[in-house]
Design a protein around this motif. Structure first.
Motif, mmCIF file in Angstrom:
data_model
loop_
_atom_site.group_PDB
_atom_site.id
_atom_site.type_symbol
_atom_site.label_atom_id
_atom_site.label_comp_id
_atom_site.label_asym_id
_atom_site.label_seq_id
_atom_site.Cartn_x
_atom_site.Cartn_y
_atom_site.Cartn_z
ATOM 1 N N PRO A 1 1.057 -1.174 -0.061
ATOM 2 C CA PRO A 1 -0.177 0.067 -0.069
ATOM 3 C C PRO A 1 0.848 1.352 0.082
ATOM 4 C CG PRO A 1 -0.762 -1.516 1.888
ATOM 5 C CD PRO A 1 0.590 -2.127 1.004
ATOM 6 N N GLY B 1 -3.115 1.945 -4.030
ATOM 7 C CA GLY B 1 -3.902 2.517 -2.981
ATOM 8 C C GLY B 1 -5.028 2.917 -3.612
ATOM 9 N N THR C 1 -9.145 7.357 -1.510
ATOM 10 C CA THR C 1 -9.112 7.561 -0.514
ATOM 11 C C THR C 1 -7.814 7.692 0.314
ATOM 12 O OG1 THR C 1 -11.412 7.362 -0.104
ATOM 13 C CG2 THR C 1 -10.209 7.462 1.938
ATOM 14 N N GLU C 2 -7.111 6.568 0.196
ATOM 15 C CA GLU C 2 -5.826 6.321 0.789
ATOM 16 C C GLU C 2 -4.836 7.256 0.047
ATOM 17 O OE1 GLU C 2 -6.093 1.515 2.013
ATOM 18 O OE2 GLU C 2 -5.421 2.106 -0.118
ATOM 19 N N THR D 1 -5.299 10.905 1.250
ATOM 20 C CA THR D 1 -4.894 10.833 2.854
ATOM 21 C C THR D 1 -3.282 10.935 2.597
ATOM 22 O OG1 THR D 1 -6.788 9.773 3.542
ATOM 23 C CG2 THR D 1 -4.907 9.654 5.121
#
Length: 186
Positions: free
Chosen positions: A2, A174, A177-178, A181
């Protein structure tokens, strides 16, 4: 693995989310993918990061089992970017005639002139335009991140093969959203 970080100068590359494929039979609806890519583009713009919107306008020459793609004519409006991407005057747009966005487009020179060291990719098709662009980005020495929920393909097997067998060797992955962020934390 990730996504772990977003470099200080990271570009978003959105591949082939255009009117000519909006109604294509893909595993995830193209307009939904464009909306997710648009979310990423908005976040990149807010953070002053470059956004590159790529449209396919032709095909590579050469014979394939599926015929001569270079003889294919695209109708008017085929390369128009989808409105879900929220095109902004600061975006860099380019046309390509290959699966990948680096070949004969000036993309590498554009990104290096901006000091970009990382690219985030989204678009269509996971196993063709996105994967080809990711491979070239990796070969050019960019850190590569792939927005797994902002891409689609014409078959589930091709999509999954890229996600599980190819992308882990090319970069980090990812969700939108990841990535947003991580962008906010950078």
């Amino acid at each position: 693995m990730p996504i772990t970080t977003v470099d200080p100068r990271t570009a978003l590359l959105v591949i082939d989310l255009q009117e000519g494929v909006a109604g294509a039979k893909t595993i995830h609806p193209v307009r939904d993918i464009a909306a997710r890519a648009g979310e990423l583009a908005d976040a990149f713009r807010r953070h002053g990061q470059p956004v590159v919107l790529v449209a396919v306008t032709g095909s590579a020459p050469g014979r394939t089992d599926n015929g001569d793609a270079s003889a294919r004519a695209f109708p008017d409006g085929f390369a128009d970017l989808l409105p879900e991407l929220g095109w902004h005057h600061s975006d860099h747009t380019l046309a390509k005639n290959r699966w990948g966005a680096f070949h004969d487009t000036g993309l590498y020179e554009h990104l290096t002139a901006l000091g970009v060291t990382q690219v985030v990719l989204a678009g269509l098709a996971t196993s063709k335009g996105v994967e080809s662009t990711a491979r070239a980005a990796y070969d050019h020495g960019f850190h590569v991140t792939l927005a797994t929920d902002a891409m689609t393909d014409f078959t589930e097997s091709a999509h999954q093969h890229s996600l599980s067998s190819v992308f882990p060797d090319l970069g980090e992955t990812g969700t939108v959203t990841e990535i947003i962020t991580a962008l906010t934390k950078s």
